[in-house]
Design a protein around this motif. Structure first.
Motif, PDB file in Angstrom:
ATOM      1  N   VAL A 104       0.841  -1.195   0.000  1.00 25.05           N
ATOM      2  CA  VAL A 104       0.000   0.000   0.000  1.00 25.05           C
ATOM      3  C   VAL A 104       0.876   1.246   0.000  1.00 25.05           C
ATOM      4  O   VAL A 104       0.658   2.192  -0.773  1.00 25.05           O
ATOM      5  N   ALA A 105       1.888   1.253   0.868  1.00 15.37           N
ATOM      6  CA  ALA A 105       2.811   2.383   0.889  1.00 15.37           C
ATOM      7  C   ALA A 105       3.562   2.493  -0.432  1.00 15.37           C
ATOM      8  O   ALA A 105       3.744   3.596  -0.974  1.00 15.37           O
ATOM      9  N   ASP A 106       3.983   1.365  -0.987  1.00 14.16           N
ATOM     10  CA  ASP A 106       4.713   1.376  -2.252  1.00 14.16           C
ATOM     11  C   ASP A 106       3.863   1.975  -3.376  1.00 14.16           C
ATOM     12  O   ASP A 106       4.375   2.689  -4.242  1.00 14.16           O
ATOM     13  N   SER A 107       2.556   1.690  -3.347  1.00 11.86           N
ATOM     14  CA  SER A 107       1.671   2.134  -4.431  1.00 11.86           C
ATOM     15  C   SER A 107       1.173   3.564  -4.243  1.00 11.86           C
ATOM     16  O   SER A 107       0.913   4.258  -5.232  1.00 11.86           O
ATOM     17  N   CYS A 108       1.034   4.013  -2.970  1.00 12.76           N
ATOM     18  CA  CYS A 108       0.293   5.256  -2.714  1.00 12.76           C
ATOM     19  C   CYS A 108       1.119   6.416  -2.176  1.00 12.76           C
ATOM     20  O   CYS A 108       0.719   7.583  -2.354  1.00 12.76           O
ATOM     21  N   ASN A 109       2.213   6.141  -1.514  1.00  7.59           N
ATOM     22  CA  ASN A 109       2.988   7.240  -0.929  1.00  7.59           C
ATOM     23  C   ASN A 109       3.401   8.267  -1.985  1.00  7.59           C
ATOM     24  O   ASN A 109       3.875   7.910  -3.068  1.00  7.59           O
ATOM     25  N   GLY A 110       3.196   9.540  -1.655  1.00  7.76           N
ATOM     26  CA  GLY A 110       3.600  10.613  -2.553  1.00  7.76           C
ATOM     27  C   GLY A 110       2.567  10.997  -3.585  1.00  7.76           C
ATOM     28  O   GLY A 110       2.757  11.982  -4.315  1.00  7.76           O
ATOM     29  N   LYS A 111       1.454  10.267  -3.657  1.00 13.60           N
ATOM     30  CA  LYS A 111       0.401  10.572  -4.621  1.00 13.60           C
ATOM     31  C   LYS A 111      -0.690  11.412  -3.953  1.00 13.60           C
ATOM     32  O   LYS A 111      -0.898  11.340  -2.744  1.00 13.60           O
ATOM     33  N   ASN A 112      -1.424  12.151  -4.773  1.00 16.06           N
ATOM     34  CA  ASN A 112      -2.546  12.925  -4.255  1.00 16.06           C
ATOM     35  C   ASN A 112      -3.750  12.037  -3.997  1.00 16.06           C
ATOM     36  O   ASN A 112      -4.524  12.257  -3.062  1.00 16.06           O
ATOM     37  N   SER A 113      -3.939  11.014  -4.805  1.00 14.17           N
ATOM     38  CA  SER A 113      -5.017  10.045  -4.611  1.00 14.17           C
ATOM     39  C   SER A 113      -4.527   8.678  -5.052  1.00 14.17           C
ATOM     40  O   SER A 113      -3.582   8.569  -5.842  1.00 14.17           O
ATOM     41  N   CYS A 114      -5.179   7.657  -4.555  1.00 13.50           N
ATOM     42  CA  CYS A 114      -4.715   6.302  -4.839  1.00 13.50           C
ATOM     43  C   CYS A 114      -5.868   5.334  -4.609  1.00 13.50           C
ATOM     44  O   CYS A 114      -6.623   5.467  -3.645  1.00 13.50           O
ATOM     45  N   THR A 115      -6.004   4.371  -5.496  1.00 13.63           N
ATOM     46  CA  THR A 115      -7.025   3.328  -5.356  1.00 13.63           C
ATOM     47  C   THR A 115      -6.336   1.979  -5.381  1.00 13.63           C
ATOM     48  O   THR A 115      -5.504   1.705  -6.254  1.00 13.63           O
ATOM     49  N   ILE A 116      -6.694   1.132  -4.429  1.00  7.22           N
ATOM     50  CA  ILE A 116      -6.065  -0.182  -4.332  1.00  7.22           C
ATOM     51  C   ILE A 116      -7.119  -1.218  -3.953  1.00  7.22           C
ATOM     52  O   ILE A 116      -8.010  -0.937  -3.145  1.00  7.22           O
ATOM     53  N   ARG A 117      -7.038  -2.392  -4.566  1.00  5.76           N
ATOM     54  CA  ARG A 117      -8.049  -3.436  -4.347  1.00  5.76           C
ATOM     55  C   ARG A 117      -7.691  -4.280  -3.119  1.00  5.76           C
ATOM     56  O   ARG A 117      -6.533  -4.704  -2.969  1.00  5.76           O
TER      57      ARG A 117
END
Length: 437
Positions: free
Chosen positions: A178-191
């Motif tokens: 989750v951190a790898d995919s979302c850190n630093g982004k304004n928005s993030c969607t993960i299943r």
């Protein structure tokens, strides 16, 4: 699920921090019992943890000197284990078997001690097969505190699920992706799915639990707003043996200001009543506020049947009601499982003021880790106690054991816990004055 904006969460936390909420310490002497960390506001951030022994005095009661001799005994990696299991959660319960490494000092009486803080965060739970959507305000980016995938309890994401899919608990795993995919982004969607995180417990319906903040890139979190979390609430409950009055605080703990059982006017709770039952408007039972304060002060929520309040009949033939006025005051609130030590600690120069304390059991979700159903089924057997206030008020720090030997046995055969709420204040400053800053 209600999500607070980051500004609101930070503002609330700033107010609470100014009221003495800082680093919490949990000390568990009986390593076969439950070690519990919890945050009323924000999420857990483990600072340090030790499993072993560092001195001869801590958790020494009833132990021979031979079991206290090694004071340089600690298991490596304890902090990392607690951080992986607890960071980013609101509640985390563990026992010694989670460490899973050799005994650091055979024959020595050991204890678990954890220091942690409650950090402001957006906390989110997403059931398996659903999408977790993380979103920050314009110009801000996501920073993940912690994330786990699996199942920790039998109360989350259970609607319409057969018992076989929610029975297995304590099978979550750290979800670093989750951190790898979302850190630093304004928005993030993960299943929330096995295809993303793997399957830590086959056949069990799982969920993704995560906590994150929104921050401006390359800046530290700052106090962005001032929010007065002290609010005054009023609840009126018409007299009926079946009626329940409920007081609750989303932020802080209950502090009953006034309570009246009787009748102060001829309009309240008058529907369907003849005038003869409304004509005495100076009817009130003595001691009602004291009853409410003993039962409710220091709790986040309090429910009581009117039968509990009716110690007398102040005006026979008159239709009565219970009117309670209370505030939600910022406080340090925690539960200590039976067999562990409750540690109350204030910053230098401040002293403890206990709002309220109860010992027993009020629900089936607190201090339950690996406990048989027979030890947690009996609820509503918790009793207010003044012993915490008697022992701790006016001190800078205080340690008290959550045990039957101290508080008596409110419910035999039930695994109990001590619930405490307190503030840290400078001597001579009232809680109400402190709450305004």
């Amino acid at each position: 699920m209600l999500h607070l904006s980051t500004t609101l969460v930070l503002a609330v936390t700033c107010v609470l921090l100014s009221s003495g909420v800082a680093t919490e310490t949990v000390l568990t002497c009986n390593i076969d019992t439950v070690h519990r960390l919890s945050c009323d506001n924000g999420v857990i951030s483990v600072q340090a943890a030790m499993y072993g022994r560092e001195d001869k005095d801590t958790c020494s009661e009833g132990r021979p000197q031979s079991q206290l001799a090694n004071t340089a005994c600690s298991q490596e990696g304890t902090t990392d284990i607690l951080k992986k299991r607890c960071d980013g959660k609101r509640v985390c319960e563990v026992s010694v078997d989670v460490f899973g490494t050799p005994d650091p000092c055979v024959g020595i009486s050991k204890y678990i001690q954890t220091k942690y803080t409650c950090l402001p965060a957006i906390h989110q739970v997403t059931c398996e097969h659903s999408l977790a959507h993380l979103q920050c305000d314009e110009g801000q980016v996501i920073s993940i505190y912690g994330a786990t995938y699996g199942r920790y309890d039998q109360t989350t994401c259970i609607y319409g699920r057969p018992a076989s899919q929610i029975q297995k608990i304590d099978c979550s795993r750290h979800a670093s992706s989750v951190a790898d995919s979302c850190n630093g982004k304004n928005s993030c969607t993960i299943r929330a799915s096995n295809s993303v995180f793997g399957d830590p417990c086959v056949g069990t319906y799982k969920y993704l639990e995560l906590a994150y903040i929104c921050e401006y890139p390359s800046t530290l979190l700052e106090e962005t707003a001032v929010l007065d979390v002290v609010s005054t609430e009023k609840v009126i409950t018409c007299s009926n043996s079946q009626n329940v009055q409920r007081l609750s605080c989303d932020i802080g703990v209950i502090s009953v200001q006034a309570a009246m059982y009787g009748r102060a006017d001829n309009e309240t709770c008058s529907e369907g009543r003849p005038r003869s039952q409304l004509n005495n408007t100076e009817c009130s039972q003595e001691g009602t506020a004291d009853v409410l304060k003993k039962r409710c002060d220091g709790k986040r929520e309090c429910e009581l049947n009117l039968n509990v309040v009716q110690t007398s009949n102040p005006c026979p033939g008159i239709t009565k009601y219970l009117e309670t006025t209370y505030t939600c005051l910022p406080a340090i609130h925690f539960d200590t499982c039976e067999g562990s030590l409750a540690i109350l600690q204030c910053d230098e120069g401040q002293v403890i003021v206990v709002y309220g304390a109860d010992y027993g059991r009020r629900d089936k979700t607190t201090c339950i880790y690996k406990r048989p159903a027979s030890q947690i089924n009996r609820v509503n057997c918790s009793s207010p106690t003044g012993k915490v206030a008697d022992s701790c008020n006016g001190k800078n720090s205080c340690t008290i054991r959550a045990s039957n030997s101290v508080f008596g046995d409110a419910c035999g055969g039930t695994y109990k816990y001590l619930e405490v709420a307190y503030i840290c204040e400078y001597p001579g400053v009232t809680p109400q004055q402190l709450a305004k800053h």
